[in-house]
Write a protein that holds these residues in place. Sequence first.
Motif, PDB file in Angstrom:
ATOM      1  N   ALA A 116      13.718   2.382   5.324  1.00  0.00           N
ATOM      2  CA  ALA A 116      12.447   2.337   6.757  1.00  0.00           C
ATOM      3  C   ALA A 116      11.187   1.997   5.866  1.00  0.00           C
ATOM      4  CB  ALA A 116      12.758   2.167   7.584  1.00  0.00           C
ATOM      5  N   GLU A 117      10.831   3.386   5.775  1.00  0.00           N
ATOM      6  CA  GLU A 117       9.583   4.351   5.260  1.00  0.00           C
ATOM      7  C   GLU A 117       8.973   3.527   4.171  1.00  0.00           C
ATOM      8  OE1 GLU A 117       9.231   8.077   5.845  1.00  0.00           O
ATOM      9  OE2 GLU A 117       9.835   8.330   7.345  1.00  0.00           O
ATOM     10  N   ILE A 118       9.490   2.914   3.852  1.00  0.00           N
ATOM     11  CA  ILE A 118       8.804   1.974   2.424  1.00  0.00           C
ATOM     12  C   ILE A 118       8.467   0.952   2.555  1.00  0.00           C
ATOM     13  CG2 ILE A 118       9.316   0.875   0.231  1.00  0.00           C
ATOM     14  CD1 ILE A 118      10.538   3.004  -0.599  1.00  0.00           C
ATOM     15  N   ALA A 119       9.345   0.338   3.626  1.00  0.00           N
ATOM     16  CA  ALA A 119       9.371  -1.171   4.783  1.00  0.00           C
ATOM     17  C   ALA A 119       7.992  -1.442   5.434  1.00  0.00           C
ATOM     18  CB  ALA A 119       9.875  -2.111   5.181  1.00  0.00           C
ATOM     19  N   GLU A 120       7.764   0.070   6.313  1.00  0.00           N
ATOM     20  CA  GLU A 120       6.722   0.645   7.135  1.00  0.00           C
ATOM     21  C   GLU A 120       5.268   0.422   6.106  1.00  0.00           C
ATOM     22  OE1 GLU A 120       4.994   3.375  10.093  1.00  0.00           O
ATOM     23  OE2 GLU A 120       7.639   3.378   9.612  1.00  0.00           O
ATOM     24  N   ALA A 121       5.788   1.309   5.250  1.00  0.00           N
ATOM     25  CA  ALA A 121       4.669   1.525   4.504  1.00  0.00           C
ATOM     26  C   ALA A 121       4.252  -0.067   3.887  1.00  0.00           C
ATOM     27  CB  ALA A 121       4.175   2.457   3.333  1.00  0.00           C
ATOM     28  N   VAL A 122       4.642  -0.400   2.992  1.00  0.00           N
ATOM     29  CA  VAL A 122       3.871  -1.851   2.497  1.00  0.00           C
ATOM     30  C   VAL A 122       3.624  -2.751   3.051  1.00  0.00           C
ATOM     31  CG1 VAL A 122       4.836  -3.994   1.303  1.00  0.00           C
ATOM     32  CG2 VAL A 122       5.811  -2.062   0.673  1.00  0.00           C
ATOM     33  N   ASP A 123       4.673  -2.985   4.797  1.00  0.00           N
ATOM     34  CA  ASP A 123       3.830  -3.933   5.295  1.00  0.00           C
ATOM     35  C   ASP A 123       2.102  -3.637   6.122  1.00  0.00           C
ATOM     36  OD1 ASP A 123       4.059  -6.386   8.154  1.00  0.00           O
ATOM     37  OD2 ASP A 123       3.599  -4.598   9.384  1.00  0.00           O
ATOM     38  N   THR A 124       1.819  -2.338   6.201  1.00  0.00           N
ATOM     39  CA  THR A 124       0.624  -1.829   6.602  1.00  0.00           C
ATOM     40  C   THR A 124      -0.051  -2.237   5.710  1.00  0.00           C
ATOM     41  OG1 THR A 124       1.825  -0.042   7.651  1.00  0.00           O
ATOM     42  CG2 THR A 124      -0.988   0.639   7.090  1.00  0.00           C
ATOM     43  N   LEU A 125       0.213  -2.001   4.457  1.00  0.00           N
ATOM     44  CA  LEU A 125      -1.109  -1.711   3.315  1.00  0.00           C
ATOM     45  C   LEU A 125      -0.888  -3.119   2.988  1.00  0.00           C
ATOM     46  CD1 LEU A 125       0.779   1.252   1.270  1.00  0.00           C
ATOM     47  CD2 LEU A 125      -1.849   1.061   2.971  1.00  0.00           C
ATOM     48  N   THR A 126      -0.106  -4.018   2.635  1.00  0.00           N
ATOM     49  CA  THR A 126      -0.378  -5.697   2.292  1.00  0.00           C
ATOM     50  C   THR A 126       0.277  -6.784   3.127  1.00  0.00           C
ATOM     51  OG1 THR A 126       1.350  -4.481   0.622  1.00  0.00           O
ATOM     52  CG2 THR A 126      -0.580  -4.944  -0.214  1.00  0.00           C
ATOM     53  N   LYS A 127       0.564  -6.193   4.260  1.00  0.00           N
ATOM     54  CA  LYS A 127       1.317  -6.839   5.067  1.00  0.00           C
ATOM     55  C   LYS A 127       2.775  -7.637   4.507  1.00  0.00           C
ATOM     56  CE  LYS A 127      -2.764  -7.590   7.740  1.00  0.00           C
ATOM     57  NZ  LYS A 127      -2.597  -6.314   8.971  1.00  0.00           N
ATOM     58  N   GLY A 128       3.644  -6.753   4.321  1.00  0.00           N
ATOM     59  CA  GLY A 128       4.772  -7.050   3.700  1.00  0.00           C
ATOM     60  C   GLY A 128       4.340  -7.500   1.966  1.00  0.00           C
ATOM     61  N   SER A 129       3.569  -7.317   0.959  1.00  0.00           N
ATOM     62  CA  SER A 129       3.896  -8.158   0.465  1.00  0.00           C
ATOM     63  C   SER A 129       3.989  -7.019  -1.075  1.00  0.00           C
ATOM     64  CB  SER A 129       2.548  -8.789  -0.583  1.00  0.00           C
ATOM     65  OG  SER A 129       2.414  -9.469  -1.607  1.00  0.00           O
ATOM     66  N   GLU A 130       5.482  -6.521  -1.482  1.00  0.00           N
ATOM     67  CA  GLU A 130       5.256  -5.414  -1.959  1.00  0.00           C
ATOM     68  C   GLU A 130       4.894  -5.896  -3.816  1.00  0.00           C
ATOM     69  OE1 GLU A 130       9.813  -4.001  -3.951  1.00  0.00           O
ATOM     70  OE2 GLU A 130       9.403  -3.405  -1.251  1.00  0.00           O
ATOM     71  N   SER A 131       4.988  -7.415  -3.962  1.00  0.00           N
ATOM     72  CA  SER A 131       4.418  -7.079  -5.243  1.00  0.00           C
ATOM     73  C   SER A 131       2.567  -7.132  -5.822  1.00  0.00           C
ATOM     74  CB  SER A 131       4.446  -8.805  -5.570  1.00  0.00           C
ATOM     75  OG  SER A 131       4.457  -9.837  -4.883  1.00  0.00           O
ATOM     76  N   ARG A 132       1.949  -7.759  -4.879  1.00  0.00           N
ATOM     77  CA  ARG A 132       0.840  -7.081  -4.167  1.00  0.00           C
ATOM     78  C   ARG A 132       0.474  -5.802  -5.155  1.00  0.00           C
ATOM     79  NH1 ARG A 132      -1.736  -8.844   0.225  1.00  0.00           N
ATOM     80  NH2 ARG A 132      -3.570  -8.429  -0.291  1.00  0.00           N
ATOM     81  N   LEU A 133       1.260  -4.820  -4.137  1.00  0.00           N
ATOM     82  CA  LEU A 133       1.004  -3.308  -3.281  1.00  0.00           C
ATOM     83  C   LEU A 133       1.805  -2.772  -4.880  1.00  0.00           C
ATOM     84  CD1 LEU A 133       0.579  -0.700  -1.983  1.00  0.00           C
ATOM     85  CD2 LEU A 133       2.736  -0.703  -1.136  1.00  0.00           C
ATOM     86  N   ILE A 134       2.318  -3.024  -5.795  1.00  0.00           N
ATOM     87  CA  ILE A 134       2.514  -2.764  -6.915  1.00  0.00           C
ATOM     88  C   ILE A 134       1.651  -2.856  -8.103  1.00  0.00           C
ATOM     89  CG2 ILE A 134       3.997  -2.489  -9.139  1.00  0.00           C
ATOM     90  CD1 ILE A 134       6.333  -3.226  -7.367  1.00  0.00           C
TER      91      ILE A 134
END
Length: 525
Positions: A116-134
């Motif tokens: 849940a915390e990883i999903a919340e952080a990804v949503d905050t930083l890149t609007k849910g795009s995990e690949s963009r954050l990586i």
Amino acid sequence: MRRYIGYREFVQRDQRSLVGTALLLTGSHEQAIRLTLRSFHTVALSWPPPLWENPTTHAQIALYRRFLQRPSAAGPTALVRIPPRQRLLVVACLHDGRSRAEMASLLGLPEKTVEAEIAEAVDTLTKGSESRLITRMANAAGEASVPDLSARSMRTLRRRRARGILLTVAAALVPIGLVAAFIVLQQGEVWNSALGERNQARAVQAREPVRAVSSPEPDGREQAGGEPGGTPAPWQAPRTSSVIRYAVPVPCPDGNAAPPARAGDVTCAGWTLTLTPGGPESPAPGPDACEGRKPCESTLSVPDAAQRLAHGDEGERPRLVPAISRDGRRIAYLSAAERRYVAHDLGSGVKRHLSPVLVPADTENGTTVSVSPSGRHFTVTLGERRLRTDFATGALTSLPAEQMSPAEKISPWLRERYGTWSDSPSGRYSAAIVAGKGEEPHRLHIVDATSRNVFKRLPLPEVKRPAEAEVVSWPNNREVVVRMSAKAGGDLLGFFRVDAVNGRAHRVPGLPADASLVLGAATAP
């Protein structure tokens, strides 16, 4: 520094990836390098790593823990906008490739919470795009400026090694200094016990110690170097190559003449030692030295060796006997002057304290001293406590029940059944006399201390008169010394060495008719 072979290469190999991870967490190059160096130091504490441990994984986990202890955020990176724990989970799982389950175990969190915390952080930083954050984290970590940290790491290790050597030396010197200070600053009688007792001078002890009560002298003379009419002074054993053949008590004063005594007081003291030449270094006596006596013997007085202790309101005074080593060179006893057990070696003149200063509670249920067959270890019994002293080193320890010999363990049973007995040098057997029924003669029982079974019932030596007997000592592995006296009148009929296996006996000449005789060496004709 041979221990750190390969450590420099490990730092050079992993420093870029660790600094990149630390930069994502902190947002500052300076803080990232400091955090990385501390993680390297943590790995160095257990270097070289065991075969099953990956030092890179160890360094990353050390970096994570250090960051959580003191989280920091600096610089314009987007990661610093989220909480430290979310920041760590995102970097560890999406950048370093750690699994959710591993991080949940490391942080003590449910795996659902980590997800849940990883999903919340990804949503905050890149609007849910995990690949963009990586991708963003890889680019930011790749821009890290990484100096060579191997030299700084090795300097830190050298400083830590020098500091460790200094601390080791200090740890070794502190006990020595404390012992020296104890000796230099010692005032009066101070006892440093291995049994958890506090060091305190005799003058400030909460419990009043055992006293020595002596009979008043009619002319006020000094008693054996002590004060007039008072307690004798501590005995100073002379250095001699002679050995103790036996010891007998001096006559005690009449009970009515003795001053009033309370429980635990020493009411009578004094033993006389009979010495005989012993050992290869012993000079041959002159022709007139022994005045025709065989064997050639001399006597020595021990005025402060206690004989009697007051016990309760009934005034009972149980007899105390010294312990003499089998070779006759050492003697231990309760000192009426020092109010504690002491031991002396006649050959070297060395003296050892075997107990703290006694208090009445120590003697309430009786007190004894014994010596091992080798003459090295002395054991003092104070009620339920047993204190064992190594004469060679002076070390005193409390003797637990599991370390007692079989004969020592069954002493209450022996006391109830036989009254008087003697243990074998090995501690596996005990010898005692059993009175015959009616006209039956007394017999010598040899008891297996482990099973309490009587496996030998031996006849006593034949004498011309009806006799009673008592075991005096068990001087060697095979023979028991027995005293025999007449039933009518109690006249001494002789001392005999009885073979504990076949019952054969022979007389021991030259011993006095004293009921409290303690044998040492040279009991053979």
